[in-house]
Design a protein around this motif. Structure first.
Motif, PDB file in Angstrom:
ATOM      1  N   GLY A 182       0.809  -1.212   0.000  1.00  0.00           N
ATOM      2  CA  GLY A 182       0.000   0.000   0.000  1.00  0.00           C
ATOM      3  C   GLY A 182       0.842   1.261   0.000  1.00  0.00           C
ATOM      4  O   GLY A 182       0.533   2.240  -0.694  1.00  0.00           O
ATOM      5  N   SER A 183       1.919   1.252   0.772  1.00  0.00           N
ATOM      6  CA  SER A 183       2.804   2.414   0.854  1.00  0.00           C
ATOM      7  C   SER A 183       3.471   2.710  -0.487  1.00  0.00           C
ATOM      8  O   SER A 183       3.528   3.860  -0.932  1.00  0.00           O
ATOM      9  CB  SER A 183       3.879   2.184   1.920  1.00  0.00           C
ATOM     10  OG  SER A 183       3.315   2.041   3.196  1.00  0.00           O
ATOM     11  N   VAL A 184       3.977   1.655  -1.123  1.00  0.00           N
ATOM     12  CA  VAL A 184       4.627   1.835  -2.425  1.00  0.00           C
ATOM     13  C   VAL A 184       3.624   2.351  -3.445  1.00  0.00           C
ATOM     14  O   VAL A 184       3.939   3.230  -4.265  1.00  0.00           O
ATOM     15  CB  VAL A 184       5.254   0.508  -2.900  1.00  0.00           C
ATOM     16  CG1 VAL A 184       5.750   0.623  -4.350  1.00  0.00           C
ATOM     17  CG2 VAL A 184       6.410   0.114  -1.993  1.00  0.00           C
ATOM     18  N   SER A 185       2.401   1.834  -3.404  1.00  0.00           N
ATOM     19  CA  SER A 185       1.361   2.303  -4.315  1.00  0.00           C
ATOM     20  C   SER A 185       1.026   3.768  -4.059  1.00  0.00           C
ATOM     21  O   SER A 185       0.876   4.559  -4.998  1.00  0.00           O
ATOM     22  CB  SER A 185       0.116   1.434  -4.156  1.00  0.00           C
ATOM     23  OG  SER A 185      -0.837   1.722  -5.148  1.00  0.00           O
ATOM     24  N   PHE A 186       0.918   4.132  -2.781  1.00  0.00           N
ATOM     25  CA  PHE A 186       0.685   5.539  -2.438  1.00  0.00           C
ATOM     26  C   PHE A 186       1.793   6.431  -2.992  1.00  0.00           C
ATOM     27  O   PHE A 186       1.545   7.446  -3.640  1.00  0.00           O
ATOM     28  CB  PHE A 186       0.635   5.710  -0.916  1.00  0.00           C
ATOM     29  CG  PHE A 186      -0.711   5.473  -0.302  1.00  0.00           C
ATOM     30  CD1 PHE A 186      -1.857   6.042  -0.831  1.00  0.00           C
ATOM     31  CD2 PHE A 186      -0.839   4.684   0.827  1.00  0.00           C
ATOM     32  CE1 PHE A 186      -3.102   5.833  -0.251  1.00  0.00           C
ATOM     33  CE2 PHE A 186      -2.080   4.451   1.415  1.00  0.00           C
ATOM     34  CZ  PHE A 186      -3.204   5.029   0.870  1.00  0.00           C
ATOM     35  N   LEU A 187       3.038   6.044  -2.709  1.00  0.00           N
ATOM     36  CA  LEU A 187       4.179   6.864  -3.114  1.00  0.00           C
ATOM     37  C   LEU A 187       4.326   6.918  -4.628  1.00  0.00           C
ATOM     38  O   LEU A 187       4.524   7.990  -5.211  1.00  0.00           O
ATOM     39  CB  LEU A 187       5.466   6.323  -2.482  1.00  0.00           C
ATOM     40  CG  LEU A 187       5.582   6.456  -0.970  1.00  0.00           C
ATOM     41  CD1 LEU A 187       6.793   5.690  -0.453  1.00  0.00           C
ATOM     42  CD2 LEU A 187       5.689   7.929  -0.567  1.00  0.00           C
ATOM     43  N   ALA A 188       4.251   5.755  -5.272  1.00  0.00           N
ATOM     44  CA  ALA A 188       4.410   5.717  -6.725  1.00  0.00           C
ATOM     45  C   ALA A 188       3.303   6.491  -7.425  1.00  0.00           C
ATOM     46  O   ALA A 188       3.513   7.098  -8.487  1.00  0.00           O
ATOM     47  CB  ALA A 188       4.438   4.264  -7.207  1.00  0.00           C
ATOM     48  N   GLY A 189       2.096   6.488  -6.808  1.00  0.00           N
ATOM     49  CA  GLY A 189       0.976   7.199  -7.407  1.00  0.00           C
ATOM     50  C   GLY A 189       1.136   8.698  -7.425  1.00  0.00           C
ATOM     51  O   GLY A 189       0.431   9.390  -8.166  1.00  0.00           O
ATOM     52  N   THR A 190       2.060   9.225  -6.627  1.00  0.00           N
ATOM     53  CA  THR A 190       2.292  10.675  -6.640  1.00  0.00           C
ATOM     54  C   THR A 190       3.196  11.102  -7.790  1.00  0.00           C
ATOM     55  O   THR A 190       3.301  12.292  -8.084  1.00  0.00           O
ATOM     56  CB  THR A 190       2.931  11.137  -5.311  1.00  0.00           C
ATOM     57  OG1 THR A 190       4.218  10.520  -5.155  1.00  0.00           O
ATOM     58  CG2 THR A 190       2.045  10.771  -4.130  1.00  0.00           C
ATOM     59  N   VAL A 191       3.867  10.127  -8.444  1.00  0.00           N
ATOM     60  CA  VAL A 191       4.795  10.479  -9.529  1.00  0.00           C
ATOM     61  C   VAL A 191       4.501   9.748 -10.836  1.00  0.00           C
ATOM     62  O   VAL A 191       4.906  10.213 -11.903  1.00  0.00           O
ATOM     63  CB  VAL A 191       6.263  10.185  -9.115  1.00  0.00           C
ATOM     64  CG1 VAL A 191       6.681  11.102  -7.973  1.00  0.00           C
ATOM     65  CG2 VAL A 191       6.458   8.735  -8.730  1.00  0.00           C
ATOM     66  N   LEU A 192       3.794   8.610 -10.788  1.00  0.00           N
ATOM     67  CA  LEU A 192       3.530   7.836 -12.002  1.00  0.00           C
ATOM     68  C   LEU A 192       2.128   8.106 -12.528  1.00  0.00           C
ATOM     69  O   LEU A 192       1.194   8.298 -11.752  1.00  0.00           O
ATOM     70  CB  LEU A 192       3.667   6.333 -11.722  1.00  0.00           C
ATOM     71  CG  LEU A 192       5.048   5.796 -11.373  1.00  0.00           C
ATOM     72  CD1 LEU A 192       4.965   4.290 -11.091  1.00  0.00           C
ATOM     73  CD2 LEU A 192       6.043   6.068 -12.496  1.00  0.00           C
ATOM     74  N   PRO A 193       1.934   8.100 -13.859  1.00  0.00           N
ATOM     75  CA  PRO A 193       0.580   8.154 -14.418  1.00  0.00           C
ATOM     76  C   PRO A 193      -0.225   6.943 -13.967  1.00  0.00           C
ATOM     77  O   PRO A 193       0.330   5.876 -13.703  1.00  0.00           O
ATOM     78  CB  PRO A 193       0.831   8.111 -15.943  1.00  0.00           C
ATOM     79  CG  PRO A 193       2.248   8.513 -16.125  1.00  0.00           C
ATOM     80  CD  PRO A 193       2.980   8.052 -14.899  1.00  0.00           C
ATOM     81  N   TRP A 194      -1.529   7.072 -13.891  1.00  0.00           N
ATOM     82  CA  TRP A 194      -2.359   6.009 -13.308  1.00  0.00           C
ATOM     83  C   TRP A 194      -2.309   4.724 -14.113  1.00  0.00           C
ATOM     84  O   TRP A 194      -2.404   3.627 -13.549  1.00  0.00           O
ATOM     85  CB  TRP A 194      -3.784   6.490 -13.110  1.00  0.00           C
ATOM     86  CG  TRP A 194      -4.556   6.846 -14.353  1.00  0.00           C
ATOM     87  CD1 TRP A 194      -4.626   8.064 -14.957  1.00  0.00           C
ATOM     88  CD2 TRP A 194      -5.390   5.962 -15.119  1.00  0.00           C
ATOM     89  NE1 TRP A 194      -5.439   8.012 -16.063  1.00  0.00           N
ATOM     90  CE2 TRP A 194      -5.928   6.738 -16.179  1.00  0.00           C
ATOM     91  CE3 TRP A 194      -5.742   4.627 -15.022  1.00  0.00           C
ATOM     92  CZ2 TRP A 194      -6.800   6.201 -17.138  1.00  0.00           C
ATOM     93  CZ3 TRP A 194      -6.596   4.073 -15.971  1.00  0.00           C
ATOM     94  CH2 TRP A 194      -7.110   4.854 -17.017  1.00  0.00           C
ATOM     95  N   ARG A 195      -2.143   4.809 -15.424  1.00  0.00           N
ATOM     96  CA  ARG A 195      -2.056   3.585 -16.229  1.00  0.00           C
ATOM     97  C   ARG A 195      -0.750   2.842 -15.942  1.00  0.00           C
ATOM     98  O   ARG A 195      -0.748   1.607 -15.810  1.00  0.00           O
ATOM     99  CB  ARG A 195      -2.166   3.910 -17.720  1.00  0.00           C
ATOM    100  CG  ARG A 195      -3.523   4.451 -18.146  1.00  0.00           C
ATOM    101  CD  ARG A 195      -3.602   4.608 -19.657  1.00  0.00           C
ATOM    102  NE  ARG A 195      -4.793   5.355 -20.050  1.00  0.00           N
ATOM    103  CZ  ARG A 195      -5.995   4.815 -20.255  1.00  0.00           C
ATOM    104  NH1 ARG A 195      -6.149   3.499 -20.086  1.00  0.00           N
ATOM    105  NH2 ARG A 195      -7.023   5.556 -20.609  1.00  0.00           N
ATOM    106  N   LEU A 196       0.328   3.567 -15.849  1.00  0.00           N
ATOM    107  CA  LEU A 196       1.617   2.934 -15.553  1.00  0.00           C
ATOM    108  C   LEU A 196       1.613   2.358 -14.142  1.00  0.00           C
ATOM    109  O   LEU A 196       2.168   1.276 -13.895  1.00  0.00           O
ATOM    110  CB  LEU A 196       2.750   3.947 -15.720  1.00  0.00           C
ATOM    111  CG  LEU A 196       4.171   3.394 -15.594  1.00  0.00           C
ATOM    112  CD1 LEU A 196       4.410   2.275 -16.601  1.00  0.00           C
ATOM    113  CD2 LEU A 196       5.191   4.508 -15.787  1.00  0.00           C
ATOM    114  N   LEU A 197       0.975   3.049 -13.214  1.00  0.00           N
ATOM    115  CA  LEU A 197       0.868   2.539 -11.849  1.00  0.00           C
ATOM    116  C   LEU A 197       0.109   1.211 -11.838  1.00  0.00           C
ATOM    117  O   LEU A 197       0.448   0.304 -11.067  1.00  0.00           O
ATOM    118  CB  LEU A 197       0.160   3.565 -10.962  1.00  0.00           C
ATOM    119  CG  LEU A 197       0.018   3.192  -9.485  1.00  0.00           C
ATOM    120  CD1 LEU A 197       1.389   3.060  -8.826  1.00  0.00           C
ATOM    121  CD2 LEU A 197      -0.828   4.226  -8.734  1.00  0.00           C
ATOM    122  N   ALA A 198      -0.896   1.077 -12.697  1.00  0.00           N
ATOM    123  CA  ALA A 198      -1.631  -0.186 -12.780  1.00  0.00           C
ATOM    124  C   ALA A 198      -0.722  -1.324 -13.226  1.00  0.00           C
ATOM    125  O   ALA A 198      -0.814  -2.446 -12.715  1.00  0.00           O
ATOM    126  CB  ALA A 198      -2.808  -0.038 -13.745  1.00  0.00           C
TER     127      ALA A 198
END
Length: 446
Positions: free
Chosen positions: A176-192
């Motif tokens: 969850g933490s990595v998803s939170f952090l990555a979501g602040t810098v990655l586009p939502w499709r790439l985060l998926a």
């Protein structure tokens, strides 16, 4: 010492100085076995990491997805909460799947659904495919939530079981933490797409780890049962004979009982276990954890932060430590109360941030981890499938209810729920440290 046979009797060993018991070959063998247990646990808890990734995905991408796909608030709310609907269905089927295809097979099924879900989210151009993908991810983690702690508990030595089982929750909050952090810098499709990575690693890793010995014994795969025990706890019959006999004797007792159905769980002999499992999951969810996580960005913005990113980053970092869910809820609620009455408004954002961080950190090391550990320990193997499905379903129903009605719950009393959970644990939940699964289940369900 019997030189010809290369063996020493137990009595003569007891007379030797303690230093002579530290046999380099034995110590090397023990470390080798521990590596297998640790590798098996790591592969399994990649499912927990995936669980956390799915749970943490929606909060940092809310604004971007809403804007790119022109979603209304209601449509995004469906996207956020449908994960729990999928997980509820996954929970209903999780026990049967794990009993039918084994613990490793259930993890493969889970990974396949999660990968399919993430791909659907990546290619979505509207709400329909987005929701289908989120639902499939939910179904996958509904199975993961049951099978990962069960598998870890069934392969771990009793002196390591508690520590290894808590890795389940640790990996959830790291995911969850990595998803939170990555979501602040990655586009939502790439985060998926990043959500696919732990599933792919797990699918490869499952090839190299043993199946649960207890499941193998239950379904009658005797040769595979002994091979799995040797890989995990000893490489010859002398090393594993006591544990093998204990498992076989326990299963022999259970074979005289009819196959369990959901209604059978409400027999008096199982009621204590059911009360513990369902009660802990109820208190876990109705403390408000999923509402806090799903709407963290919106909460920080409402509190007065110019951007939710600062709060999201701190929120992600704190998930692996701290204490006091009651205190966290109380601080956050007090801050919003002061804001409503125009008191110390400049301090409201800081108080809300501190309250939510204390709440999340406390949950991660307490009510987040303990119910899953106990669920894997308290149910006899003949009812573990249906009991796990029931408790897992209750967990995900609570998660859906909280995420869907979060604002109403905040007007109610999440601190009161947290305080009640303290009393419940003190009065009802047993200590399981240092006891085998068979000993725990016999004492609870006798």
């Amino acid at each position: 010492m019997d030189v010809e046979n290369g063996k020493s009797s137990g009595r003569s060993e007891m007379k030797q100085p303690l230093i002579q018991h530290i046999n380099p070959k034995h110590e090397s063998k023990r470390k080798g076995l521990l590596k297998v247990v640790l590798l098996s646990t790591f592969v399994a808890v990649l499912g927990s990491y995936e669980f956390g990734s799915c749970m943490g995905y929606s909060a940092p991408v809310q604004a971007a997805i809403t804007e790119d796909l022109h979603l209304s608030i209601a449509e995004f709310s469906v996207f956020g909460s449908i994960l729990n609907v999928g997980a509820m269905i996954g929970a209903i089927t999780s026990g049967r799947i794990a009993d039918f295809v084994g613990r490793k097979g259930a993890m493969r099924v889970s990974s396949a659904f999660s990968i399919t879900g993430w791909i659907a989210i990546y290619f979505s151009q509207g709400a329909l495919l987005l929701d289908i993908g989120r639902f499939l991810c939910g179904y996958g983690i509904g199975i993961f939530a049951f099978v990962v702690p069960i598998y870890v508990a069934e392969i771990a030595p009793k002196d390591l079981r508690g520590g290894l089982a808590t890795l389940n929750q640790l990996m959830i909050v790291i995911g969850g933490s990595v998803s939170f952090l990555a979501g602040t810098v990655l586009p939502w499709r790439l985060l998926a797409l990043t959500g696919i990575i732990p599933c792919l690693i797990q699918l490869v890793g499952l090839v190299f780890i043993p199946e649960s010995p207890r499941w193998l014994a239950k379904v009658g795969y005797e040769k595979e049962f002994y091979n799995a025990l040797r890989r995990l706890h000893g490489d010859n019959d002398d090393d594993i004979s006591h544990e093998a006999n204990e498992i076989q004797d326990y299963l022999q007792t259970l074979r005289h009982q009819s196959k369990a159905s959901m209604l059978d769980l409400f027999q008096r002999k199982y009621m204590h276990s059911i009360i513990i499992g369902v009660g802990l999951m109820m208190f876990q969810q109705f403390g408000g954890i999923n509402g806090v996580g799903f709407y963290a960005s919106q909460t920080f913005t409402s509190a007065g932060f110019s951007s939710g990113k600062i709060g999201i980053i701190a929120f992600a970092c704190i998930q692996v430590s701290s204490t006091g869910t009651f205190l966290g809820c109380f601080i956050a609620a007090t801050a919003f109360l002061m804001k409503e009455h125009n008191l110390l408004q400049q301090w409201t954002p800081l108080f809300v941030l501190c309250g939510l961080l204390i709440f999340e950190g406390s949950f991660a090391v307490g009510m987040g981890a303990v119910p899953w550990v106990l669920m894997s320990e308290i149910f006899p193997i003949n009812v573990k499938g249906v009991a796990g499905s029931l408790v897992n379903l209750e967990h995900w129903f609570g998660a859906w209810a909280v995420s869907y009605t979060f604002n109403f719950l905040m007007d109610w009393s999440p601190p009161g729920v947290c305080a009640a959970s303290v009393v419940f644990v003190a009065k009802v939940v047993p200590e399981t440290k240092g006891r085998t699964l068979e000993e725990i289940q016999a004492s609870i369900n006798s």
